[in-house]
Scaffold this motif. Structure first.
Motif, PDB file in Angstrom:
ATOM      1  N   UNK A  26       0.655  -1.297  -0.030  1.00 35.41           N
ATOM      2  CA  UNK A  26      -0.036   0.027   0.065  1.00 35.41           C
ATOM      3  C   UNK A  26       0.877   1.077  -0.119  1.00 35.41           C
ATOM      4  N   UNK A  27       1.842   1.316   0.881  1.00 33.65           N
ATOM      5  CA  UNK A  27       2.816   2.484   0.828  1.00 33.65           C
ATOM      6  C   UNK A  27       3.478   2.801  -0.476  1.00 33.65           C
ATOM      7  N   UNK A  28       3.788   1.564  -1.101  1.00 32.53           N
ATOM      8  CA  UNK A  28       4.402   1.549  -2.401  1.00 32.53           C
ATOM      9  C   UNK A  28       3.679   2.080  -3.407  1.00 32.53           C
ATOM     10  N   UNK A  29       2.265   1.567  -3.303  1.00 35.77           N
ATOM     11  CA  UNK A  29       1.428   2.204  -4.349  1.00 35.77           C
ATOM     12  C   UNK A  29       1.296   3.591  -4.026  1.00 35.77           C
ATOM     13  N   UNK A  30       0.878   4.135  -2.974  1.00 38.74           N
ATOM     14  CA  UNK A  30       0.720   5.558  -2.933  1.00 38.74           C
ATOM     15  C   UNK A  30       1.771   6.606  -3.497  1.00 38.74           C
ATOM     16  N   UNK A  31       3.251   5.899  -2.969  1.00 33.11           N
ATOM     17  CA  UNK A  31       4.555   6.783  -3.622  1.00 33.11           C
ATOM     18  C   UNK A  31       4.282   6.609  -5.164  1.00 33.11           C
ATOM     19  N   UNK A  32       4.058   5.589  -5.769  1.00 37.26           N
ATOM     20  CA  UNK A  32       4.069   5.504  -7.187  1.00 37.26           C
ATOM     21  C   UNK A  32       2.712   6.533  -7.582  1.00 37.26           C
ATOM     22  N   UNK A  33       1.823   6.370  -7.078  1.00 36.17           N
ATOM     23  CA  UNK A  33       0.923   7.341  -7.677  1.00 36.17           C
ATOM     24  C   UNK A  33       1.224   8.843  -7.544  1.00 36.17           C
ATOM     25  N   UNK A  34       2.103   9.160  -6.418  1.00 37.08           N
ATOM     26  CA  UNK A  34       2.444  10.571  -6.144  1.00 37.08           C
ATOM     27  C   UNK A  34       3.466  10.929  -7.101  1.00 37.08           C
ATOM     28  N   UNK A  35       4.092  10.098  -7.813  1.00 38.53           N
ATOM     29  CA  UNK A  35       5.295  10.292  -8.880  1.00 38.53           C
ATOM     30  C   UNK A  35       6.669   9.974  -8.240  1.00 38.53           C
ATOM     31  N   UNK A  36       6.555   9.239  -7.289  1.00 38.94           N
ATOM     32  CA  UNK A  36       7.973   8.718  -6.632  1.00 38.94           C
ATOM     33  C   UNK A  36       7.993   7.533  -6.748  1.00 38.94           C
ATOM     34  N   UNK A  37       8.821   6.910  -7.787  1.00 41.39           N
ATOM     35  CA  UNK A  37       8.951   5.565  -8.246  1.00 41.39           C
ATOM     36  C   UNK A  37      10.057   4.794  -7.346  1.00 41.39           C
ATOM     37  N   UNK A  38      10.741   5.405  -6.342  1.00 34.54           N
ATOM     38  CA  UNK A  38      11.764   4.837  -5.666  1.00 34.54           C
ATOM     39  C   UNK A  38      11.378   3.491  -5.040  1.00 34.54           C
ATOM     40  N   UNK A  39      10.191   3.474  -4.017  1.00 30.60           N
ATOM     41  CA  UNK A  39      10.133   2.068  -3.427  1.00 30.60           C
ATOM     42  C   UNK A  39       9.560   0.944  -4.513  1.00 30.60           C
ATOM     43  N   UNK A  40       8.791   1.484  -5.344  1.00 31.84           N
ATOM     44  CA  UNK A  40       8.422   0.720  -6.489  1.00 31.84           C
ATOM     45  C   UNK A  40       9.660   0.098  -7.361  1.00 31.84           C
TER      46      UNK A  40
END
Length: 329
Positions: A26-40
């Protein structure tokens, strides 16, 4: 006919499930949606180490060989955990590059895809996919039109999706990569791989939605009893379970057909896609209804799964397009 996974395939699924379950998706998804691909990107590397992308790359290019059944197993788990990113597009692009007949692009990109060093996207307007998923994050965006494969040079503005983690862009500018008669056949195969893996993703997503909804219905009370005891709720959950159970053998059958290059593979992939997509969408609607107003809140992790279902239903073949393909003479 009865389809069963073998011991190694079940162990592979269990390994991916365990790895993704401990990855805070869930945290990775929210980061990806916000334009932060680092965790993804970090999770992408872990998936590559587990061999997920090697399943779409032949051994001569440092992969494990194109293994549709194992891809179906992997993407079911990726869907179960709603992993973001151009997962389908990357394996479909790998299938495309392998079948183009031009060795240079395959030698350049396939070893990198297998190792997780390259995250790529694929845009196929002729197949109903005019947008490139996550073009802002991808290392390359391949565009297929008619008998030409292009390497996109830029991207247009972000197009919103019902799933905030699906970041859609129209590719702009391009360099011809390959053109000729081999492109159409390679594209056809690649879109079948995309339909199969999207169907598997939808199946896993629907399973997760059903599991969470059943658990919630058992603990939420109304009028002093669990709402799961109400007949109307039981019927909705049972309908979803039946839809998912019906979709699973179709996904497995399509994978086997694709593995053997059977003439029926295209129709079977379309049948699996529409069935699994509709089942996942039904699971999302039931989850939303059972959770009530809570299901609308972005703070609820399950909302990330609910919002993905509709996007997967329509990606790489809308229900109408898939039914037309299945019923075509």
């Amino acid at each position: 006919m009865r389809f069963l996974l073998d011991t190694e395939q079940r162990a592979f699924a269990k390994t991916l499930d365990g790895m993704l379950g401990s990855s805070d998706t869930p945290s990775t998804i929210r980061s990806w949606a916000a334009g932060d691909p680092g965790p993804g990107r970090t999770l992408w590397s872990r998936l590559a180490e587990a061999g997920v992308f090697g399943l779409a790359v032949p051994e001569r290019h440092e992969g494990l060989g194109l293994l549709p059944v194992e891809l179906g197993v992997a993407f079911t788990e990726l869907g179960r955990h709603a992993v973001p990113g151009p997962l389908v597009e990357t394996v479909a692009a790998a299938a495309l590059l392998d079948r183009l007949g031009d060795r240079a692009p395959a030698e350049t990109w396939l070893p990198r895809i297998a190792a997780g060093a390259a995250l790529v996207s694929l845009c196929a307007p002729d197949a109903g996919s005019p947008y490139a998923l996550d073009a802002d994050t991808a290392d390359a965006v391949f565009v297929v039109e008619d008998d030409t494969v292009w390497l996109a040079a830029g991207r247009g503005p972000l197009q919103r999706s019902s799933d905030p983690a699906r970041r859609l862009f129209r590719p702009t500018g391009a360099t011809v990569l390959v053109e000729g008669p081999t492109v159409r056949a390679a594209t056809s195969y690649a879109t079948d791989v995309a339909a199969l893996t999207t169907a598997a993703q939808a199946l896993g997503l629907g399973r997760a939605l059903l599991d969470h909804t059943v658990a919630y219905a058992a603990q939420r009370t109304q009028f002093g009893v669990a709402i799961g005891s109400f007949q109307a709720v039981k019927h909705r959950l049972a309908d979803v379970l039946l839809a998912l159970e019906f979709a699973q053998p179709l996904v497995h059958s399509a994978a086997l057909a694709l593995a053997s290059d059977a003439p029926s593979a295209r129709r079977e992939c379309a049948a699996a896609k529409v069935t699994a997509g509709e089942a996942a969408y039904a699971a999302s609607r039931t989850a939303l209804q059972v959770h009530g107003a809570l299901g609308y809140t972005e703070e609820l992790d399950l909302s990330l799964w609910i919002r993905k279902a509709r996007a997967l239903r329509d990606a790489w073949g809308t229900p109408a397009a898939c039914r037309s393909l299945v019923l075509a003479p």
